[in-house]
Design an enzyme around this catalytic site. Sequence first.
Site, PDB file in Angstrom:
ATOM      1  N   CYS A 109       1.821 -15.607  30.208  1.00 49.28           N
ATOM      2  CA  CYS A 109       0.467 -16.295  30.018  1.00 49.28           C
ATOM      3  C   CYS A 109       0.496 -17.359  29.243  1.00 49.28           C
ATOM      4  O   CYS A 109      -0.427 -18.129  28.861  1.00 49.28           O
ATOM      5  CB  CYS A 109      -0.559 -15.280  29.833  1.00 49.28           C
ATOM      6  SG  CYS A 109      -0.569 -14.144  31.124  1.00 49.28           S
TER       7      CYS A 109
ATOM      8  N   HIS B 192      -6.921 -18.185  27.152  1.00 45.06           N
ATOM      9  CA  HIS B 192      -6.095 -17.570  28.517  1.00 45.06           C
ATOM     10  C   HIS B 192      -7.000 -16.633  28.989  1.00 45.06           C
ATOM     11  O   HIS B 192      -7.844 -15.854  28.308  1.00 45.06           O
ATOM     12  CB  HIS B 192      -4.898 -16.895  28.029  1.00 45.06           C
ATOM     13  CG  HIS B 192      -4.330 -16.068  29.206  1.00 45.06           C
ATOM     14  ND1 HIS B 192      -4.096 -16.588  30.337  1.00 45.06           N
ATOM     15  CD2 HIS B 192      -4.103 -14.573  29.232  1.00 45.06           C
ATOM     16  CE1 HIS B 192      -3.795 -15.395  31.256  1.00 45.06           C
ATOM     17  NE2 HIS B 192      -3.631 -14.428  30.460  1.00 45.06           N
TER      18      HIS B 192
ATOM     19  N   ASN C  98      -6.903 -13.085  36.163  1.00 49.11           N
ATOM     20  CA  ASN C  98      -5.831 -13.931  35.372  1.00 49.11           C
ATOM     21  C   ASN C  98      -4.824 -14.465  36.112  1.00 49.11           C
ATOM     22  O   ASN C  98      -4.156 -13.511  37.168  1.00 49.11           O
ATOM     23  CB  ASN C  98      -5.335 -12.552  34.686  1.00 49.11           C
ATOM     24  CG  ASN C  98      -4.082 -12.955  33.713  1.00 49.11           C
ATOM     25  OD1 ASN C  98      -3.594 -13.810  33.917  1.00 49.11           O
ATOM     26  ND2 ASN C  98      -3.604 -11.988  32.950  1.00 49.11           N
TER      27      ASN C  98
HETATM   28  N1  ACO Z   1     -10.608   1.674  38.594  1.00 46.37           N
HETATM   29  C1  ACO Z   1     -11.264   2.875  38.047  1.00 46.37           C
HETATM   30  N2  ACO Z   1     -10.683   3.518  36.981  1.00 46.37           N
HETATM   31  C2  ACO Z   1      -9.633   2.885  36.181  1.00 46.37           C
HETATM   32  C3  ACO Z   1      -9.093   1.717  36.818  1.00 46.37           C
HETATM   33  C4  ACO Z   1      -9.609   1.208  38.115  1.00 46.37           C
HETATM   34  N3  ACO Z   1      -9.035   0.109  38.610  1.00 46.37           N
HETATM   35  N4  ACO Z   1      -7.915   1.596  36.188  1.00 46.37           N
HETATM   36  C5  ACO Z   1      -7.986   2.390  34.987  1.00 46.37           C
HETATM   37  N5  ACO Z   1      -9.067   3.439  35.250  1.00 46.37           N
HETATM   38  C6  ACO Z   1      -9.206   4.427  34.231  1.00 46.37           C
HETATM   39  C7  ACO Z   1      -8.130   4.949  33.650  1.00 46.37           C
HETATM   40  O1  ACO Z   1      -7.296   5.952  34.523  1.00 46.37           O
HETATM   41  C8  ACO Z   1      -8.711   5.487  32.556  1.00 46.37           C
HETATM   42  O2  ACO Z   1      -9.201   6.829  32.819  1.00 46.37           O
HETATM   43  P1  ACO Z   1      -9.209   8.256  31.766  1.00 46.37           P
HETATM   44  O3  ACO Z   1     -10.178   7.597  30.566  1.00 46.37           O
HETATM   45  O4  ACO Z   1      -9.587   9.333  32.635  1.00 46.37           O
HETATM   46  O5  ACO Z   1      -7.582   8.136  31.314  1.00 46.37           O
HETATM   47  C9  ACO Z   1      -9.914   4.886  31.946  1.00 46.37           C
HETATM   48  O6  ACO Z   1     -10.255   4.001  33.604  1.00 46.37           O
HETATM   49  C10 ACO Z   1      -9.838   3.768  31.033  1.00 46.37           C
HETATM   50  O7  ACO Z   1      -8.396   3.041  30.931  1.00 46.37           O
HETATM   51  P2  ACO Z   1      -8.069   2.243  29.983  1.00 46.37           P
HETATM   52  O8  ACO Z   1      -6.661   1.509  30.456  1.00 46.37           O
HETATM   53  O9  ACO Z   1      -8.159   2.790  28.645  1.00 46.37           O
HETATM   54  O10 ACO Z   1      -9.039   1.017  30.136  1.00 46.37           O
HETATM   55  P3  ACO Z   1      -9.239  -0.472  29.379  1.00 46.37           P
HETATM   56  O11 ACO Z   1     -10.678  -0.475  29.003  1.00 46.37           O
HETATM   57  O12 ACO Z   1      -8.168  -0.840  28.605  1.00 46.37           O
HETATM   58  O13 ACO Z   1      -9.237  -1.530  30.800  1.00 46.37           O
HETATM   59  C11 ACO Z   1      -7.560  -3.150  31.357  1.00 46.37           C
HETATM   60  C12 ACO Z   1      -7.684  -1.630  31.345  1.00 46.37           C
HETATM   61  C13 ACO Z   1      -8.699  -3.995  31.998  1.00 46.37           C
HETATM   62  C14 ACO Z   1      -6.225  -3.367  32.032  1.00 46.37           C
HETATM   63  C15 ACO Z   1      -7.410  -3.750  29.944  1.00 46.37           C
HETATM   64  O14 ACO Z   1      -6.931  -2.997  29.087  1.00 46.37           O
HETATM   65  C16 ACO Z   1      -6.967  -5.174  29.750  1.00 46.37           C
HETATM   66  O15 ACO Z   1      -7.584  -6.206  30.429  1.00 46.37           O
HETATM   67  N6  ACO Z   1      -5.652  -5.164  29.166  1.00 46.37           N
HETATM   68  C17 ACO Z   1      -5.077  -6.497  28.595  1.00 46.37           C
HETATM   69  C18 ACO Z   1      -4.529  -7.413  29.690  1.00 46.37           C
HETATM   70  C19 ACO Z   1      -3.797  -8.639  28.897  1.00 46.37           C
HETATM   71  O16 ACO Z   1      -4.342  -9.293  28.106  1.00 46.37           O
HETATM   72  N7  ACO Z   1      -2.715  -8.813  29.341  1.00 46.37           N
HETATM   73  C20 ACO Z   1      -1.833  -9.892  28.799  1.00 46.37           C
HETATM   74  C21 ACO Z   1      -1.681 -11.339  29.672  1.00 46.37           C
HETATM   75  S1  ACO Z   1      -1.116 -10.802  31.074  1.00 46.37           S
HETATM   76  C22 ACO Z   1       0.506 -11.546  31.242  1.00 46.37           C
HETATM   77  O17 ACO Z   1       0.994 -11.777  30.325  1.00 46.37           O
HETATM   78  C23 ACO Z   1       1.082 -11.462  32.752  1.00 46.37           C
END
Ligand code: ACO
Length: 320
Positions: A113, A244, A274
């Site tokens: 990214c 980003h 993204n």
């Molecule tokens: N639908 C429903 N529930 C879900 C989903 C979904 N699609 N995905 C995960 N969950 C659940 C998980 O299983 C978890 O359940 P649990 O509490 O029973 O274990 C709960 O939701 C919370 O999961 P988390 O992973 O803690 O959720 P978080 O709030 O962190 O959100 C996300 C996840 C959206 C992926 C976030 O962490 C994020 O955006 N991360 C960073 C992305 C980023 O910046 N990447 C860098 C750039 S990308 C690149 O370089 C290509």
Amino acid sequence: MYASFKSIGAYIPKEIRTNQWFVDRMDTSDEWITKRTGISERRIASENENTSDLGYEASKIAIKRAQINVEDIDLIICATISPDYLCMPSTACLIAEKLGIRNIMALDISAACTGFVYALQTAQAFIQSGMKKNVLIIGAEKLSSIVDYSDRTTCMLFGDGAGAAIISATEDKSEAIVDIQCSADGSLQDLLLTPGITSAEPSFMQMKGNETFKIAVRTLTSDVQKIMEKNNFKNEDIDLFIPHQANYRIIKAVGDALKFEDEQKVVTVAKYGNTSSASIPMAINDVYESGRLKSGDMMLLDAFGGGLTWGSALLPFSGK
Ligand code: ACO
């Protein structure tokens, strides 16, 4: 000689994939996706559109808006993590051929990214050294080709698209890129990676989302603080803060920590998701086409991605 940001262009694929598409196929909900990511829809390239096609379309617009001819371009840099071919030829070579440009240097950059900011600094270095005069930089991604649609924790985040810009040599200091800083830390390589490289093991993206989230917020914030302090910039010196577009919660947390006003923040993640290296140039193109970005406006770019990589840039928009 200085390097200036002369034009922007983007290509937005036609197909809109709403959150409902994911709800119909996996255990998730529109409410979860919207609340946790801020994403409502993303664009998906058609089967016969490759990353180089998206990059080519964006490039044509950037070249036209820079009011130069393809013959004036002496370097092409394409940032991508979803190249047409895994090893060779590079996507930049394919874009060069589509543009009808031969006999100039063309290369890809792999910085996830942060790719567009890496490409920008590479272009700046070539121009300031006097080696090149007009550099075409591109961020292009067909992420739908490397997303694992059986992984509900990552697949809803990503979309396809491309952005391109012309970076040109100028003697006018008021048009010059002020500063760019790019960094990497390979010790955190396992947070975001595409491990498969054989046809038996498709190359799908994997992400430890929650850990990445926290590091992204910290790094994006401190990176901006460093570049602003180093250049004696205050918030009021920035017209548009263009981070980003990974997740609205990340953008909000970083924007709040840095105390930018809503009018300064550029947010497109709701409609594009993204798009990795394409996200910043697509966002710049959005504000350009809507009339929010004007000639002379000071932009602050801030990116973070797999590698890990991160980078920020302070630069005026010198287009028309
Ligand atoms: N639908 C429903 N529930 C879900 C989903 C979904 N699609 N995905 C995960 N969950 C659940 C998980 O299983 C978890 O359940 P649990 O509490 O029973 O274990 C709960 O939701 C919370 O999961 P988390 O992973 O803690 O959720 P978080 O709030 O962190 O959100 C996300 C996840 C959206 C992926 C976030 O962490 C994020 O955006 N991360 C960073 C992305 C980023 O910046 N990447 C860098 C750039 S990308 C690149 O370089 C290509």
